[in-house]
Write a protein that holds these residues in place. Structure first.
Motif, short mmCIF file in Angstrom:
data_model
loop_
_atom_site.label_atom_id
_atom_site.label_comp_id
_atom_site.label_asym_id
_atom_site.label_seq_id
_atom_site.Cartn_x
_atom_site.Cartn_y
_atom_site.Cartn_z
N ALA A 175 4.13 58.87 60.85
CA ALA A 175 3.77 58.24 62.13
C ALA A 175 4.96 57.45 62.66
CB ALA A 175 2.59 57.29 61.93
N MET A 176 4.90 57.09 63.94
CA MET A 176 5.95 56.26 64.53
C MET A 176 5.75 54.79 64.12
SD MET A 176 6.02 57.96 68.34
CE MET A 176 7.32 56.90 69.01
N MET A 177 6.84 54.04 64.17
CA MET A 177 6.82 52.59 63.90
C MET A 177 6.12 52.25 62.59
SD MET A 177 6.09 51.38 67.79
CE MET A 177 5.37 52.94 68.29
N LEU A 178 6.25 53.14 61.64
CA LEU A 178 5.52 53.05 60.37
C LEU A 178 5.90 51.79 59.59
CD1 LEU A 178 3.53 54.88 58.87
CD2 LEU A 178 5.49 55.89 57.69
N ARG A 179 7.18 51.45 59.58
CA ARG A 179 7.66 50.35 58.74
C ARG A 179 7.00 49.03 59.18
NH1 ARG A 179 12.07 47.02 58.88
NH2 ARG A 179 12.81 47.97 60.81
N VAL A 180 6.89 48.80 60.47
CA VAL A 180 6.34 47.53 60.95
C VAL A 180 4.83 47.60 61.15
CG1 VAL A 180 6.52 45.78 62.76
CG2 VAL A 180 8.54 47.04 62.08
N LEU A 181 4.31 48.76 61.54
CA LEU A 181 2.88 48.84 61.87
C LEU A 181 2.00 49.35 60.73
CD1 LEU A 181 2.82 50.25 65.52
CD2 LEU A 181 2.33 47.92 64.77
N GLY A 182 2.60 49.99 59.73
CA GLY A 182 1.80 50.59 58.68
C GLY A 182 1.16 51.90 59.17
N PRO A 183 0.49 52.64 58.26
CA PRO A 183 0.01 53.99 58.62
C PRO A 183 -1.10 54.01 59.68
CG PRO A 183 -0.59 53.41 56.35
CD PRO A 183 0.31 52.33 56.84
N VAL A 184 -2.04 53.06 59.63
CA VAL A 184 -3.19 53.13 60.57
C VAL A 184 -2.72 52.86 62.00
CG1 VAL A 184 -5.39 52.08 61.19
CG2 VAL A 184 -4.82 52.43 58.78
#
Ligand SMILES: Cc1cc2nc3c(=O)[nH]c(=O)nc-3n(C[C@H](O)[C@H](O)[C@H](O)COP(=O)(O)OP(=O)(O)OC[C@H]3O[C@@H](n4cnc5c(N)ncnc54)[C@H](O)[C@@H]3O)c2cc1C
Length: 394
Positions: A175-184
């Motif tokens: 997913a996009m922005m995974l590092r800051v937002l997490g998978p969900v």
């Protein structure tokens, strides 16, 4: 007492302002590699790409305010080395500048794709010049590839869609922005991008870039090929510590600092902003944050410590990002196995407020739009940090 600040951007300027704001009248030198007076980078991936703000409108302070700060300002001047024993910074041109207190505010630089340096139409985004070059190629009907699905990549994708270009994002994770937002929440924002016409290629990376003088196509790790009129590299940034390599300072993905932002083992050296990796007492670990608000908060802490107080930096990280005309705000840090609970909207809605946490612990508040609700839950996070009673199963 001479305070030398290396890096004349957000963290450096705010430190000088915070010192003067405390009535500090001693000499302050602000020295920076870029030729422009300190400017705000955050509009570079937003209003500048959309032609809504010009480079002249990016100044962090008006020229008059900069003048009133009474700084020795050296722009277009790079530091090349540091000798803490003699209290000297060596400049690129060989000159040496002595200091009583040194503030390292050299920020970070974007990672690039090795071997692509001579291709035009392929660019990282960090400076005004980068933004103008990218903007010039965002033309309706052209094809733009964004390499990396982080914040900068997501904002470029949004702006490029608004200009009418066909946009593909190549995201290495699911997913996009995974590092800051997490998978969900990363998946949620990926869906928002898709809804706005962005083609998101997830779980693949760029294996090769082809073109004679300019970028023409990108080959992905799954063997597929995407034609491109231009491409933007948004694969993260590294702290600017190359000039400190021989200084003896402890460097580990940034300048390692204590809770007061003092470089470990050096009484009179501090770091602020993207370059600082400090022990945040709130989390009990070394943290480095590449967010606008962090640089200003740290500058105030460093100024207080230079002025003889004992201030620590224990703030909850905060970042915003504007995509498709709506502001995304994140306070806190989302853990890899955090549960996510929507308190407003849901996975299908464009606007939402979501909480992320583990057990009773509230770790982060994320909102898209919905500023009032965001502030309410952010207050809880900064306060006791426990999950609010009025949210149910999680
Ligand atoms: C395109 C873009 C969009 C962004 N949008 C957002 C956003 O929406 N929200 C948000 O929270 N954050 C955003 N950020 C992040 C935010 O801009 C940074 O966190 C902030 O700029 C950090 O400030 P800084 O002073 O630590 O570092 P920088 O802004 O990187 O400044 C460091 C300065 O030091 C200079 N320097 C480096 N090495 C040397 C040397 N050896 N000698 C002298 N000078 C040197 C550099 O040239 C630079 O001018 C964005 C960043 C970018 C690039």
């Amino acid at each position: 007492m001479h305070t030398l600040i290396v890096g004349a951007s957000l963290g450096g300027l705010r430190t000088a302002q915070a010192l003067r704001g405390r009535g500090w009248t001693d000499k302050i030198t602000l020295l920076g590699a870029e030729p422009r007076p300190p400017y705000d980078r955050t509009p570079l991936s937003k209003e500048v790409l959309l032609g809504k703000r010009s480079p002249e409108q990016l100044g962090l302070v008006p020229a008059r305010v900069l003048q009133e700060l009474d700084l020795e300002l050296h722009l277009g001047t790079s530091a090349a080395g540091l000798d803490p024993a003699s209290g000297t910074v060596v400049l690129q041109d060989g000159r040496r500048v002595g200091y009583d207190t040194l503030v390292i505010a050299t920020g970070s630089v974007p990672r690039s794709l090795p071997g692509t340096e001579n291709l035009t139409g392929l660019r990282v985004l960090r400076t005004v010049e980068d933004a103008l070059a990218i903007k010039a190629r965002l033309v309706a009907g052209t094809s733009v590839v964004v390499i990396g699905g982080g914040f900068v990549g997501a904002e470029v994708a949004s702006a490029a869609r608004e200009t009418g270009a066909a946009v593909t994002v190549v995201a290495p994770g699911p997913a996009m922005m995974l590092r800051v937002l997490g998978p969900v929440l990363g998946s949620h924002m990926t869906a928002v991008h898709r809804k706005h016409g962005v083609r998101v290629r997830s779980s693949v990376f760029v294996a090769g870039v082809s073109g004679q003088d300019r970028v023409e196509a990108l080959t992905l790790s799954d063997g597929s090929c995407i034609p491109a009129d231009s491409a933007v590299i948004g694969i993260g940034a590294v702290p600017c510590t190359d000039w400190l390599e021989d200084s003896g300072l402890r460097l580990r993905d940034g300048v390692v600092c204590d809770e007061r932002l003092r470089a470990v083992g050096a009484e009179n050296i501090y770091a602020v902003g993207d370059v600082a990796r400090w022990r945040n007492p709130r989390y009990g670990e070394l943290v480095r944050v590449e967010h606008w608000t962090n640089a200003g908060e740290q500058a105030r802490v460093v100024a207080a410590n230079i002025a003889g107080e004992s201030a620590v930096h224990d703030a909850v990280p905060y970042v915003w990002s504007d995509q498709f005309g709506v502001r995304l705000q994140i306070a806190g840090r989302i853990g890899a196995d955090d549960a996510v609970h929507y308190v407003l909207g849901g996975p299908e809605t464009e606007r939402f407020v979501a909480l992320a946490g583990h057990g009773d612990r509230l770790n982060a508040v994320v909102a898209r739009g919905e500023v009032r609700e965001f502030l309410r839950y952010r207050g809880l996070l900064v306060g006791n940090g426990t999950w609010p009673d009025d949210t149910v199963e999680r």
